[in-house]
Structure formats: structure tokens, C-alpha cells
Design a protein around this motif. Structure first.
Motif, PDB file in Angstrom:
ATOM      1  N   PRO A 199       0.804  -1.227   0.000  1.00  0.00           N
ATOM      2  CA  PRO A 199       0.000   0.000   0.000  1.00  0.00           C
ATOM      3  C   PRO A 199       0.841   1.283   0.000  1.00  0.00           C
ATOM      4  N   LEU A 204       3.905   4.617   7.891  1.00  0.00           N
ATOM      5  CA  LEU A 204       4.092   4.180   6.512  1.00  0.00           C
ATOM      6  C   LEU A 204       5.174   5.018   5.830  1.00  0.00           C
ATOM      7  N   PHE A 241       2.342  -1.251   9.478  1.00  0.00           N
ATOM      8  CA  PHE A 241       0.938  -1.162   9.091  1.00  0.00           C
ATOM      9  C   PHE A 241       0.029  -1.132  10.320  1.00  0.00           C
ATOM     10  N   THR A 242       0.581  -1.481  11.466  1.00  0.00           N
ATOM     11  CA  THR A 242      -0.156  -1.348  12.722  1.00  0.00           C
ATOM     12  C   THR A 242       0.130   0.007  13.372  1.00  0.00           C
TER      13      THR A 242
END
Lengths: 417, 97
Positions: free
Chosen positions: A345, A406, A401-402
Motif C-alpha cells: 500500500p 508508513l 501497518f499497525t
């Protein structure tokens, strides 16, 4: 002991009609147990094995490859090497790789044909130019070479690029990384394979992993098409198939697999002595030593494992190419292909630990993994050997991602994704 | 090139459509109770199967409506096309991981 490659070896073998070259690596049967097993015999996997053996003294290692060495994305990319990334984390990681590239042929005693011919990223709107300036300044602050060229300078640097004011995609300027360039992709896989093999690493081709043996949350071995193999540590570097292997280990990744297409034209005399990329109209092109123009663009939109892309993507890429380089309009295609890329992502890789103990993943390189091959292998080898991520790999952990930390390289890397 | 049977317009070329990725991902209704890890599962983690993929497409250059497709990610064969809100159809072939 492996044969040392040099001009003298070449001359000696020429005298015997090249019939006495020894094999570059062995093809052993898998042993029942290894200290570490690397899944995936592409550039990244082989580099990982090479640095594990060379820098961490781990030699009881196997690299498992389901097909043939470098037959996946290593043999399917457009061979571009650069480190002009916006964010600090990426800049450090890719620059680490670029520095390794600069000494790689010597280190491996294998000519990877690394050619620092300069990499031009063009801007086609005023806003494109503004983001390009921001990126160049950020790259310079990280101590990495990058400069801004005006339209006139671009026209002088790459005369066949259409820089006229009436061009369909007018060139406002460009960034230039002179240390960027291309390398021979197959040679990278072969060179690392030869280097790893010489240090005792078993390279096992035609060996597909079908499952992991996990006991008490800890990986202890693998099931393969060539039997069960016990392993103290497992590193998975399989690009497009990382989701399949994560599924076998019982977790999911934030990754989707897409085809990425590339193609070459018929070979012609030298016309293009640098790499040109355009993120705005989306095409990148260089000329191989054989004379073929090598070009590519973005991924096909849909998930796929087929290594076949769709014609609309090719059409868009060719539209952009012909507008930028009108002289290419009369060239014929030689061939076109696809590779399955693991897109993340935030368009940044995932390197490090997984929910399963002693199982490490290096994936998510998406459309731009080739340039990172030496750096990726180097930091991943450290991660596997010590059990803790290399300091350059820390920001690229799956946990981001937690935590939400990012590393958004969409566009920031200078190429649309 | 995919030939996608839009449930409203019939078969059309792939370039008329926009891919809207994995389907059947329901937004959690108990958001306040979820941990960051739970949110990561919802926001980022994907099935990415090699085999049958339940996904959404939008007929961007036609009726502009979203619909679901069950498609094989290896052969690109389309097994089923169904409206939004419909349950996943059972597909015999593939592993659907």
C-alpha cells in the motif's frame, strides 16, 4: 575451488575452444537439515545467501528455487538502478544498495555490467517541476547525488527527447542522477549464485515449497516438492508469491500481486546513452548493450499470477514513449512479457520478522526491486543472521501497518505506481 | 484483455472498467473497541489468492456502477458476476486461499 574469472582465464579457455569451462555452481540434492533456508532463487534471495555466507559465516544454507535461477522478476525487469528516493528511510536503503552496486562486479568476480550512464526523470507540468525540485533537494540533503536540469540542459543531455515547446508532453526540466544507470539483470543472479555456491551454499532449483512445519509458533522446517527439509531459520524472498507463502504460514500480508509488463524493440545502433523515466506520462526506457530499447510502465490494475498483462497498458506506455521520442515510432517490437510484482500500500518493501518465530520475509518491493538487489540481500542477511533487523531495515518492518508509520513512496520515488 | 460481463450492460472490454480490488471487506461497526492491529487487518491486509479472487469492478465508461466478480488470478477466467451486497457464490475450482 572455483575458477577465477579474468582475462587470462578467458584466453586460456579460448585456446581450448571454450570447451573446458567449469560449472559456475553445483546442483546438489537437498540435505535433510540446514541452519538457514532461503526460499526464492532470484537476485534478492541469492544475494541474501551470499551475504549470509560472506559476512555472517553461515554456510550451511540452501536456496530453494521453484523454477530456474533468476527466472522470475530478476529476469523480467527493465534493469534500472537508482537511489533518488524522497523519504529518508528509502533514500538510505537504496543508496546502501547503490554503493554495493558500485563495487559488485569486483566483489563477485563476475561482470554484472553495471553502467552508471545517468538517469533522467522528466517533468512535464509546472507542478511536476515543483515536486521534482523538492525531491532533488531532499535527496541532496541525504548526501546523494541529484541535480536539476533546465529544459535546455535536458535537450543537450538527451537530444532525441522531444523538448520542443509544441510537444504533446512538453519537458519543463528534469532531475538527473549521474550515478544511476542499468545492470545486466541475469548476471546479477548468476554472479550471486556463483559467489554463494563457492562459499558452500546449496542452490537447489526445481524445488517448490509446499508448506511450512511450524511447532509452537516457531518454524522448524519446510515441505517441498523434493521432500521435507528441516531448517533453523527460514527467509522468504519470493516477490509475487509472498502472499501464497504467508498463507501457508498462517498470516496475511498487506500485499497484492499484479502483472508488470516490459518489452524490448528490435536492436538498433546506439541512440540513447542514458535512462529516461517519466512519472507523469509513465514510461521508462534505456538501450541495452545489444541495441534493443528496453521499456516499461505501470502495473496492470487487477490481481494476477499469470505473468501476462493486458494490451491497454502497453498501448498507454507506447503512446507516452512515441510522444517523448518521436523517432521511435518506426521501431518494431521484439518481445513483450510480464512479471508478477508484490505491491504494497505504501510502495515500500517489507523486510523483517513475521508472526512466526525464525521465519523472516523480504517482500513488497513491487515494481522497483531490482535496483535494491544488493542492499536488500545485505540487510536481510543481517536480519536472518542476528534475528534482529538491520538498522536500515527497521523502518520497513511489517509492524508499520499497525503503527501507521508508513513510508509513502507513491510518486515520491519519482515514478508513478 | 479481459472481457468483463457487466451485470447491467453486458460484455465489454476491460479498458471500460476500473478495478476496485478485493470485495466483501466489511467496515468494522465496533471501531472504538478495535486495537491498532485489528484496524491494520481491515485497512491493509489482503487475501491476494492464487486462484479464485472475489473482487469488485466499476464500469467507469458505461453505467458507472460497482459489482462483484469471482475471477481466477491464474487463468483470468471469470466464474461469476453478481451485484453488490450479494453473498459470495461458491466456486468449485481453485483453492480460494
Amino acid at each position: 575451488m572455483k575458477q577465477h574469472y579474468s582475462i587470462f582465464t578467458l584466453a586460456r579457455n579460448a585456446a581450448s575452444y571454450h570447451e573446458k569451462w567449469t560449472e559456475a555452481w553445483r546442483s546438489p540434492d537437498p540435505k535433510p537439515e540446514y541452519d538457514a533456508v532461503i526460499v526464492g532463487g532470484g537476485g534478492h534471495g541469492l544475494a541474501t545467501a551470499y551475504y549470509l555466507a560472506k559476512e555472517h559465516g553461515l554456510t550451511n544454507i540452501a536456496v530453494l528455487e521453484k523454477g530456474w535461477l533468476g527466472g522470475g522478476n530478476t529476469g523480467r525487469n527493465t534493469t534500472i538502478v537508482r537511489s533518488n528516493y524522497l523519504w529518508d528511510e528509502s533514500a538510505h536503503l537504496y543508496e546502501h544498495a547503490l554503493k554495493l552496486w558500485e563495487g559488485l562486479s569486483q566483489d563477485l568476480n563476475y561482470n554484472v555490467m553495471f553502467s552508471q550512464r545517468g538517469l533522467l526523470s522528466t517533468a512535464h507540468t509546472i507542478h511536476d517541476m515543483q515536486t521534482l525540485r523538492r525531491r532533488v533537494y531532499a535527496i541532496q540533503l541525504n548526501g546523494i547525488d541529484s541535480e536539476i536540469l533546465t529544459r535546455e540542459q535536458v535537450a543537450a543531455y538527451c537530444p532525441i527527447l522531444d523538448c520542443s515547446p509544441t510537444a504533446r508532453y512538453p519537458v519543463f526540466g528534469a532531475s538527473l542522477q549521474r550515478r544511476g544507470g542499468v545492470a545486466r539483470h541475469d548476471a546479477v543472479a548468476w554472479g550471486y549464485a556463483r559467489g554463494a555456491d563457492a562459499r558452500g551454499v546449496d542452490i537447489i532449483q526445481n524445488c517448490e515449497v509446499t508448506g511450512f512445519d511450524i511447532e509452537g509458533g516457531k518454524v522448524v522446517g519446510l515441505q517441498t516438492t523434493r521432500g521435507a527439509i528441516r531448517a533453523k531459520k527460514v527467509g522468504v524472498v519470493v516477490a509475487g508469491h509472498c502472499g501464497v507463502l504467508a498463507g501457508m504460514a498462517g498470516f496475511r500480508l498487506p500485499i497484492e500481486s499484479h502483472p508488470l509488463q516490459a518489452m524490448v524493440s528490435e536492436p538498433i545502433k546506439p541512440v540513447l546513452d542514458c535512462v529516461v523515466m517519466s512519472g507523469q506520462v509513465h514510461v521508462y526506457v534505456s538501450q541495452s548493450d545489444k541495441g534493443e530499447l528496453v521499456f516499461g510502465a505501470g502495473i496492470d490494475s487487477f490481481n494476477s499470477y499469470s505473468q501476462i498483462g493486458s494490451p491497454p497498458v502497453v498501448e498507454n506506455m507506447l503512446n507516452a514513449l512515441i510522444e517523448l521520442f518521436p523517432m521511435f515510432s518506426r521501431l518494431r517490437f521484439l518481445r513483450q512479457w510480464g512479471g508478477i510484482v508484490d505491491t504494497c500500500p505504501d510502495a515500500s518493501p517489507i523486510i523483517g520478522k513475521t508472526p512466526v518465530e525464525n521465519l523472516f520475509f523480504n517482500c513488497g518491493w513491487g515494481t522497483g526491486g531490482f535496483k535494491a538487489t544488493p542492499g536488500s540481500g545485505h540487510v536481510f542477511a543481517h536480519t536472518i543472521a542476528t534475528g534482529e533487523p538491520h538498522k536500515l531495515a527497521v523502518p520497513f518492518a511489517l509492524e508499520r501497518f499497525t503503527t501507521g508509520y508508513l513510508i509513502d513512496e507513491h510518486g515520491a520515488a519519482g515514478v508513478a505506481h | 484483455m479481459l472481457l468483463i460481463p457487466c451485470p447491467y450492460c453486458g460484455k465489454r472490454d476491460e479498458h471500460e472498467f476500473t478495478y476496485a480490488r478485493e470485495g466483501h471487506i466489511a467496515r468494522p461497526t465496533n471501531g472504538a473497541e478495535l486495537s491498532d492491529a485489528d484496524w491494520a487487518q481491515y485497512l491493509f491486509m489482503r487475501k491476494n489468492p492464487k486462484g479464485v479472487h472475489y473482487e469488485r469492478w466499476m464500469h467507469a465508461k458505461g453505467c458507472r456502477r460497482y459489482f462483484n466478480v469471482a475471477r481466477d488470478t491464474v487463468t483470468h477466467e471469470i466464474y461469476a458476476v453478481y451485484e453488490m451486497g450479494q453473498p459470495k457464490p461458491e466456486i468449485d475450482r481453485g483453492n480460494g486461499r
